[in-house]
Design a protein around this motif. Structure first.
Motif, mmCIF file in Angstrom:
data_model
loop_
_atom_site.group_PDB
_atom_site.id
_atom_site.type_symbol
_atom_site.label_atom_id
_atom_site.label_comp_id
_atom_site.label_asym_id
_atom_site.label_seq_id
_atom_site.Cartn_x
_atom_site.Cartn_y
_atom_site.Cartn_z
ATOM 1 N N VAL A 157 0.845 -1.198 0.166
ATOM 2 C CA VAL A 157 0.027 0.101 -0.056
ATOM 3 C C VAL A 157 0.866 1.250 -0.022
ATOM 4 O O VAL A 157 0.509 2.375 -0.534
ATOM 5 C CB VAL A 157 -0.982 0.053 1.124
ATOM 6 C CG1 VAL A 157 -1.730 -1.226 1.006
ATOM 7 C CG2 VAL A 157 -0.246 0.243 2.513
ATOM 8 N N ALA A 158 2.191 1.124 0.442
ATOM 9 C CA ALA A 158 2.965 2.256 0.538
ATOM 10 C C ALA A 158 4.468 1.961 0.438
ATOM 11 O O ALA A 158 5.027 0.987 1.091
ATOM 12 C CB ALA A 158 2.624 3.103 1.787
ATOM 13 N N SER A 159 5.253 2.472 -0.527
ATOM 14 C CA SER A 159 6.741 2.676 -0.364
ATOM 15 C C SER A 159 7.242 3.835 -0.014
ATOM 16 O O SER A 159 7.084 4.807 -0.678
ATOM 17 C CB SER A 159 7.308 2.001 -1.887
ATOM 18 O OG SER A 159 6.798 0.762 -2.205
ATOM 19 N N ILE A 160 7.902 3.464 1.270
ATOM 20 C CA ILE A 160 8.518 4.985 1.734
ATOM 21 C C ILE A 160 9.962 4.966 2.124
ATOM 22 O O ILE A 160 10.461 4.117 2.358
ATOM 23 C CB ILE A 160 7.713 5.041 3.230
ATOM 24 C CG1 ILE A 160 6.017 4.891 3.200
ATOM 25 C CG2 ILE A 160 8.358 6.361 4.067
ATOM 26 C CD1 ILE A 160 5.564 4.782 4.406
ATOM 27 N N ALA A 161 10.196 6.122 1.582
ATOM 28 C CA ALA A 161 12.066 6.290 1.742
ATOM 29 C C ALA A 161 12.336 6.442 3.357
ATOM 30 O O ALA A 161 13.532 6.173 3.331
ATOM 31 C CB ALA A 161 12.384 7.612 0.925
ATOM 32 N N ASN A 162 11.736 6.954 3.943
ATOM 33 C CA ASN A 162 12.400 7.173 5.443
ATOM 34 C C ASN A 162 11.834 5.975 6.232
ATOM 35 O O ASN A 162 10.586 5.845 6.536
ATOM 36 C CB ASN A 162 11.520 8.813 6.060
ATOM 37 C CG ASN A 162 12.260 9.114 7.072
ATOM 38 O OD1 ASN A 162 12.176 8.307 8.282
ATOM 39 N ND2 ASN A 162 12.845 10.284 7.121
ATOM 40 N N GLN A 163 13.004 5.578 6.920
ATOM 41 C CA GLN A 163 12.520 4.420 7.887
ATOM 42 C C GLN A 163 11.976 4.867 9.123
ATOM 43 O O GLN A 163 10.988 4.094 9.634
ATOM 44 C CB GLN A 163 13.956 3.503 8.092
ATOM 45 C CG GLN A 163 13.830 2.306 8.715
ATOM 46 C CD GLN A 163 15.041 1.452 8.464
ATOM 47 O OE1 GLN A 163 14.732 0.562 7.847
ATOM 48 N NE2 GLN A 163 16.118 2.002 8.798
ATOM 49 N N GLU A 164 12.127 5.872 9.536
ATOM 50 C CA GLU A 164 11.500 6.529 10.767
ATOM 51 C C GLU A 164 9.893 6.684 10.473
ATOM 52 O O GLU A 164 9.042 6.410 11.370
ATOM 53 C CB GLU A 164 12.095 7.795 11.150
ATOM 54 C CG GLU A 164 13.383 7.855 11.780
ATOM 55 C CD GLU A 164 13.484 6.588 13.198
ATOM 56 O OE1 GLU A 164 12.797 6.766 13.830
ATOM 57 O OE2 GLU A 164 14.281 5.895 12.952
ATOM 58 N N THR A 165 9.737 7.079 9.285
ATOM 59 C CA THR A 165 8.172 7.315 8.906
ATOM 60 C C THR A 165 7.522 5.876 9.049
ATOM 61 O O THR A 165 6.297 5.810 9.365
ATOM 62 C CB THR A 165 8.126 7.931 7.414
ATOM 63 O OG1 THR A 165 8.682 9.347 7.461
ATOM 64 C CG2 THR A 165 6.596 8.035 7.164
ATOM 65 N N ILE A 166 8.302 4.904 8.355
ATOM 66 C CA ILE A 166 7.675 3.604 8.262
ATOM 67 C C ILE A 166 7.256 2.988 9.614
ATOM 68 O O ILE A 166 6.283 2.562 9.851
ATOM 69 C CB ILE A 166 8.664 2.636 7.568
ATOM 70 C CG1 ILE A 166 8.696 2.960 6.016
ATOM 71 C CG2 ILE A 166 8.215 1.217 7.748
ATOM 72 C CD1 ILE A 166 9.593 1.831 5.174
ATOM 73 N N LYS A 167 8.463 3.178 10.678
ATOM 74 C CA LYS A 167 8.168 2.782 12.139
ATOM 75 C C LYS A 167 6.975 3.560 12.468
ATOM 76 O O LYS A 167 6.029 2.661 13.066
ATOM 77 C CB LYS A 167 9.383 2.780 12.834
ATOM 78 C CG LYS A 167 10.587 2.067 12.373
ATOM 79 C CD LYS A 167 11.747 2.100 13.628
ATOM 80 C CE LYS A 167 12.529 3.318 13.267
ATOM 81 N NZ LYS A 167 13.737 3.335 14.267
ATOM 82 N N LYS A 168 7.077 4.842 12.453
ATOM 83 C CA LYS A 168 5.697 5.425 12.807
ATOM 84 C C LYS A 168 4.484 4.958 12.475
ATOM 85 O O LYS A 168 3.442 4.846 13.155
ATOM 86 C CB LYS A 168 5.945 7.014 12.550
ATOM 87 C CG LYS A 168 4.904 8.014 13.476
ATOM 88 C CD LYS A 168 5.578 9.415 12.964
ATOM 89 C CE LYS A 168 4.246 10.453 13.759
ATOM 90 N NZ LYS A 168 4.701 11.647 13.376
ATOM 91 N N SER A 169 4.512 4.677 11.040
ATOM 92 C CA SER A 169 3.252 4.262 10.286
ATOM 93 C C SER A 169 2.829 2.922 11.037
ATOM 94 O O SER A 169 1.599 2.796 11.168
ATOM 95 C CB SER A 169 3.370 4.033 8.835
ATOM 96 O OG SER A 169 3.684 5.368 8.392
ATOM 97 N N VAL A 170 3.719 2.107 11.374
ATOM 98 C CA VAL A 170 3.354 0.794 11.811
ATOM 99 C C VAL A 170 2.802 0.857 13.290
ATOM 100 O O VAL A 170 1.813 0.373 13.586
ATOM 101 C CB VAL A 170 4.517 -0.190 11.660
ATOM 102 C CG1 VAL A 170 4.409 -1.662 12.457
ATOM 103 C CG2 VAL A 170 4.924 -0.457 10.292
#
Length: 222
Positions: A157-170
């Motif tokens: 559903v999303a490919s995100i460049a920022n690892q911190e943003t991914i952690k926050k999203s999860v």
């Protein structure tokens, strides 16, 4: 992801660009470095393995950090820091306390599409990944393939460049992801699982351009 750390000849600044997956290791290195060099000016930023490699190659950084293999014809010399595996991460508030290898394979093959199929509350399972070109994404593709899962079959559903943003999203309950073990471990709000059959992971490296004269400060930092 990328790290910037600064280096001028004759100064205590060191400039480094590299992977955000390496950032936890880099921050520890910086702490140790500053114990013996308290006046060092060190700035850490994100960017990605590709940025780290390019910055070291073109001289915009003295040292790069990367978590993917270099090209054979690269002008860079590498210094291995260790290994970093890839793990699966979900939100700890999900009501799912454990996932078996079979369940993980079911989720990533698309056979399991709702959290209530694995003991969680009713809700669609969304897959979030790093962007194309990321060292973490490349390693995740390899490890999932070894587990019999093709990235092409995932409902991303999303490919995100920022690892911190991914952690926050999860953490906010937006989905499930695969990311760097170094970035995910000891992170409050994330429950992590190994990828079924995964190996010890990829090398994480410091890199520098062997065609350039390294400054005294950069050499000391390495």
């Amino acid at each position: 992801g990328a790290l910037i750390i600064s280096a001028d000849a004759g100064s205590s600044k060191v400039q480094v660009a590299g992977s955000t997956s390496v950032q936890p290791v880099a921050e520890k290195l910086v702490e140790v470095y500053k114990e013996s060099h308290p006046d060092a000016q060190i700035n850490v930023q994100g960017g990605g393995s590709s940025v780290g490699i390019k910055s070291a190659e073109d001289g915009s950084a003295d040292i790069g950090m990367c978590s993917k293999a270099l090209d054979n014809n690269s002008s860079l010399q590498q210094y291995e820091l260790g290994k970093d595996g890839i793990v699966i991460a979900i939100n700890t508030q999900n009501q799912v306390s454990d996932l078996s290898d079979e369940q993980l394979q079911g989720i990533f093959s698309g056979k399991i599409t709702n959290w209530n199929q694995v003991g969680g509350s009713d809700g669609e399972i969304n897959v979030i990944t790093r962007e194309e070109g990321s060292g973490t994404r490349k390693e995740a593709e390899k490890q999932l393939k070894n587990a019999g899962i093709s990235m092409e079959t995932l409902d991303i559903v999303a490919s995100i460049a920022n690892q911190e943003t991914i952690k926050k999203s999860v953490k906010q309950g937006m989905g499930i992801t695969v990311l760097s073990r170094l970035a995910a471990e000891d992170e409050d709000g994330l429950l992590i699982f190994p990828i079924p059959g995964a190996d010890e992971g990829r090398d994480i490296n410091l890199v520098y351009n062997k065609n350039y004269q390294m400054t005294r400060s950069a050499d000391r930092f390495i």
